[in-house]
Design a protein around this motif. Structure first.
Motif, PDB file in Angstrom:
ATOM      1  N   TYR A  94       0.503  -1.445   0.069  1.00  0.00           N
ATOM      2  CA  TYR A  94      -0.048  -0.072  -0.488  1.00  0.00           C
ATOM      3  C   TYR A  94       0.579   1.210  -0.320  1.00  0.00           C
ATOM      4  CZ  TYR A  94      -3.934  -3.152   0.834  1.00  0.00           C
ATOM      5  OH  TYR A  94      -4.664  -4.137   1.207  1.00  0.00           O
ATOM      6  N   TYR A  95       2.215   0.574  -0.428  1.00  0.00           N
ATOM      7  CA  TYR A  95       2.561   2.010  -0.053  1.00  0.00           C
ATOM      8  C   TYR A  95       4.213   2.484  -1.202  1.00  0.00           C
ATOM      9  CZ  TYR A  95       1.209   2.296   4.619  1.00  0.00           C
ATOM     10  OH  TYR A  95       0.231   2.204   5.801  1.00  0.00           O
ATOM     11  N   ALA A  96       3.909   4.281  -1.466  1.00  0.00           N
ATOM     12  CA  ALA A  96       5.223   4.076  -2.590  1.00  0.00           C
ATOM     13  C   ALA A  96       6.782   4.542  -1.837  1.00  0.00           C
ATOM     14  CB  ALA A  96       4.275   5.563  -3.068  1.00  0.00           C
ATOM     15  N   ILE A  97       7.705   3.879  -1.866  1.00  0.00           N
ATOM     16  CA  ILE A  97       8.962   3.496  -1.143  1.00  0.00           C
ATOM     17  C   ILE A  97       9.905   4.779  -2.131  1.00  0.00           C
ATOM     18  CG2 ILE A  97      10.899   2.610  -0.640  1.00  0.00           C
ATOM     19  CD1 ILE A  97       8.341   1.987   0.776  1.00  0.00           C
ATOM     20  N   GLY A  98      10.588   5.341  -0.665  1.00  0.00           N
ATOM     21  CA  GLY A  98      11.272   6.613  -1.695  1.00  0.00           C
ATOM     22  C   GLY A  98      12.551   6.785  -1.137  1.00  0.00           C
ATOM     23  N   GLY A 144      16.128  13.710  -1.616  1.00  0.00           N
ATOM     24  CA  GLY A 144      15.146  12.723  -2.267  1.00  0.00           C
ATOM     25  C   GLY A 144      16.240  12.148  -3.402  1.00  0.00           C
ATOM     26  N   VAL A 145      16.242  10.573  -4.325  1.00  0.00           N
ATOM     27  CA  VAL A 145      17.076  10.196  -4.858  1.00  0.00           C
ATOM     28  C   VAL A 145      16.073   9.651  -5.745  1.00  0.00           C
ATOM     29  CG1 VAL A 145      18.488   8.381  -4.945  1.00  0.00           C
ATOM     30  CG2 VAL A 145      18.783   9.651  -3.343  1.00  0.00           C
ATOM     31  N   SER A 146      15.632   8.692  -5.028  1.00  0.00           N
ATOM     32  CA  SER A 146      14.804   7.621  -6.365  1.00  0.00           C
ATOM     33  C   SER A 146      12.904   7.845  -5.327  1.00  0.00           C
ATOM     34  CB  SER A 146      14.853   6.698  -7.007  1.00  0.00           C
ATOM     35  OG  SER A 146      14.485   5.696  -7.482  1.00  0.00           O
ATOM     36  N   CYS A 147      12.179   7.256  -6.449  1.00  0.00           N
ATOM     37  CA  CYS A 147      10.620   6.976  -5.547  1.00  0.00           C
ATOM     38  C   CYS A 147      10.271   6.132  -6.816  1.00  0.00           C
ATOM     39  CB  CYS A 147       9.527   8.058  -5.089  1.00  0.00           C
ATOM     40  SG  CYS A 147       8.397   7.770  -4.489  1.00  0.00           S
ATOM     41  N   TYR A 162      18.761   6.237   3.005  1.00  0.00           N
ATOM     42  CA  TYR A 162      17.026   5.421   4.378  1.00  0.00           C
ATOM     43  C   TYR A 162      16.333   5.912   2.799  1.00  0.00           C
ATOM     44  CZ  TYR A 162      19.666   9.194   7.305  1.00  0.00           C
ATOM     45  OH  TYR A 162      20.512  10.151   8.577  1.00  0.00           O
ATOM     46  N   CYS A 163      15.273   4.709   3.459  1.00  0.00           N
ATOM     47  CA  CYS A 163      13.999   4.290   2.697  1.00  0.00           C
ATOM     48  C   CYS A 163      13.213   4.648   3.238  1.00  0.00           C
ATOM     49  CB  CYS A 163      14.037   2.643   2.166  1.00  0.00           C
ATOM     50  SG  CYS A 163      14.504   2.016   3.192  1.00  0.00           S
ATOM     51  N   ALA A 164      12.513   5.347   3.126  1.00  0.00           N
ATOM     52  CA  ALA A 164      10.803   6.032   3.609  1.00  0.00           C
ATOM     53  C   ALA A 164       9.924   5.752   3.133  1.00  0.00           C
ATOM     54  CB  ALA A 164      10.874   7.078   3.636  1.00  0.00           C
ATOM     55  N   ALA A 165       8.460   4.943   3.837  1.00  0.00           N
ATOM     56  CA  ALA A 165       7.638   4.893   3.045  1.00  0.00           C
ATOM     57  C   ALA A 165       6.232   6.090   3.293  1.00  0.00           C
ATOM     58  CB  ALA A 165       7.021   3.184   4.074  1.00  0.00           C
ATOM     59  N   ARG A 166       5.668   6.396   2.312  1.00  0.00           N
ATOM     60  CA  ARG A 166       4.348   7.165   1.908  1.00  0.00           C
ATOM     61  C   ARG A 166       3.126   6.172   1.555  1.00  0.00           C
ATOM     62  NH1 ARG A 166       1.312   9.995  -1.317  1.00  0.00           N
ATOM     63  NH2 ARG A 166       0.867  12.369  -0.101  1.00  0.00           N
ATOM     64  N   TYR A 167       2.438   6.839   2.445  1.00  0.00           N
ATOM     65  CA  TYR A 167       1.061   5.955   2.106  1.00  0.00           C
ATOM     66  C   TYR A 167       0.827   6.589   0.017  1.00  0.00           C
ATOM     67  CZ  TYR A 167      -3.493   3.444   2.295  1.00  0.00           C
ATOM     68  OH  TYR A 167      -4.433   2.977   1.925  1.00  0.00           O
ATOM     69  N   TYR A 168       0.498   4.753   0.231  1.00  0.00           N
ATOM     70  CA  TYR A 168      -0.532   4.990  -1.710  1.00  0.00           C
ATOM     71  C   TYR A 168       0.957   5.596  -2.749  1.00  0.00           C
ATOM     72  CZ  TYR A 168      -4.418   3.690  -4.028  1.00  0.00           C
ATOM     73  OH  TYR A 168      -5.712   2.929  -4.333  1.00  0.00           O
ATOM     74  N   TYR A 169       1.299   6.414  -2.578  1.00  0.00           N
ATOM     75  CA  TYR A 169       1.599   8.056  -3.245  1.00  0.00           C
ATOM     76  C   TYR A 169       3.503   8.319  -2.940  1.00  0.00           C
ATOM     77  CZ  TYR A 169      -2.740   7.893  -6.102  1.00  0.00           C
ATOM     78  OH  TYR A 169      -4.398   7.942  -6.256  1.00  0.00           O
ATOM     79  N   CYS A 170       3.863   8.801  -4.581  1.00  0.00           N
ATOM     80  CA  CYS A 170       5.388   9.055  -4.333  1.00  0.00           C
ATOM     81  C   CYS A 170       5.360  10.620  -3.931  1.00  0.00           C
ATOM     82  CB  CYS A 170       5.822   9.067  -5.085  1.00  0.00           C
ATOM     83  SG  CYS A 170       6.668   7.712  -5.150  1.00  0.00           S
ATOM     84  N   SER A 171       6.171  10.841  -2.990  1.00  0.00           N
ATOM     85  CA  SER A 171       5.556  12.791  -2.727  1.00  0.00           C
ATOM     86  C   SER A 171       7.346  13.107  -2.758  1.00  0.00           C
ATOM     87  CB  SER A 171       5.284  13.143  -1.045  1.00  0.00           C
ATOM     88  OG  SER A 171       5.058  14.253  -1.014  1.00  0.00           O
ATOM     89  N   GLY A 172       7.785  14.804  -3.288  1.00  0.00           N
ATOM     90  CA  GLY A 172       9.141  14.828  -2.984  1.00  0.00           C
ATOM     91  C   GLY A 172       8.893  15.594  -1.515  1.00  0.00           C
ATOM     92  N   ILE A 173       8.138  15.448  -0.605  1.00  0.00           N
ATOM     93  CA  ILE A 173       7.581  16.126   0.001  1.00  0.00           C
ATOM     94  C   ILE A 173       8.232  15.143   1.684  1.00  0.00           C
ATOM     95  CG2 ILE A 173       6.611  17.339   2.363  1.00  0.00           C
ATOM     96  CD1 ILE A 173       5.071  18.220   0.051  1.00  0.00           C
TER      97      ILE A 173
END
Length: 123
Positions: A31-35, A47-50, A95-106
């Protein structure tokens, strides 16, 4: 306990390659986009990639485009960052990070963060 754990960092010579992994536990990554983000000494985190939830959409910072590839294996609850043609300026904690549903630059829209893994590119 919801957790992201990065691995695969290390010391590599310029021009070399590394593959970073980000393993999730306590929740399903589906359920998460990962950056992927990185922070070099004395610099702000960037940010490097998502990658989108199902891997159909990816984006990259201009500085890594064509050299880094992000991918994910939801069945293994893991995602990856393949880094090729590494340069000294790629030296940073990643670092990796998870955001619900969509990528974001924030950054503060990402709910879960790993502890980071050091990548050092040096001869």
């Amino acid at each position: 306990q919801l957790q992201l754990v990065e691995s695969g960092g290390g010391l590599v010579q310029p021009g070399g390659s590394l593959r970073l992994s980000c393993a999730a536990s306590g929740f399903a990554l589906d359920y998460y986009a990962i950056g992927w983000f990185r922070q070099a000494p004395g610099k702000e985190r960037e940010g490097v990639s998502c990658i989108s939830r199902r891997g159909g959409s990816t984006n990259y910072a201009d500085s890594v485009l064509g050299r880094f590839t992000i991918s994910r294996d939801n069945a293994k609850n893991t995602l990856y960052l393949q880094m090729n043609s590494l340069k000294p300026e790629d030296t940073a904690v990643y670092y990796c990070a998870a955001r619900y549903y969509y990528c974001s630059g924030i950054e503060n829209e990402y709910a879960y963060w790993g502890q980071g893994t050091q990548v050092t590119v040096s001869s």
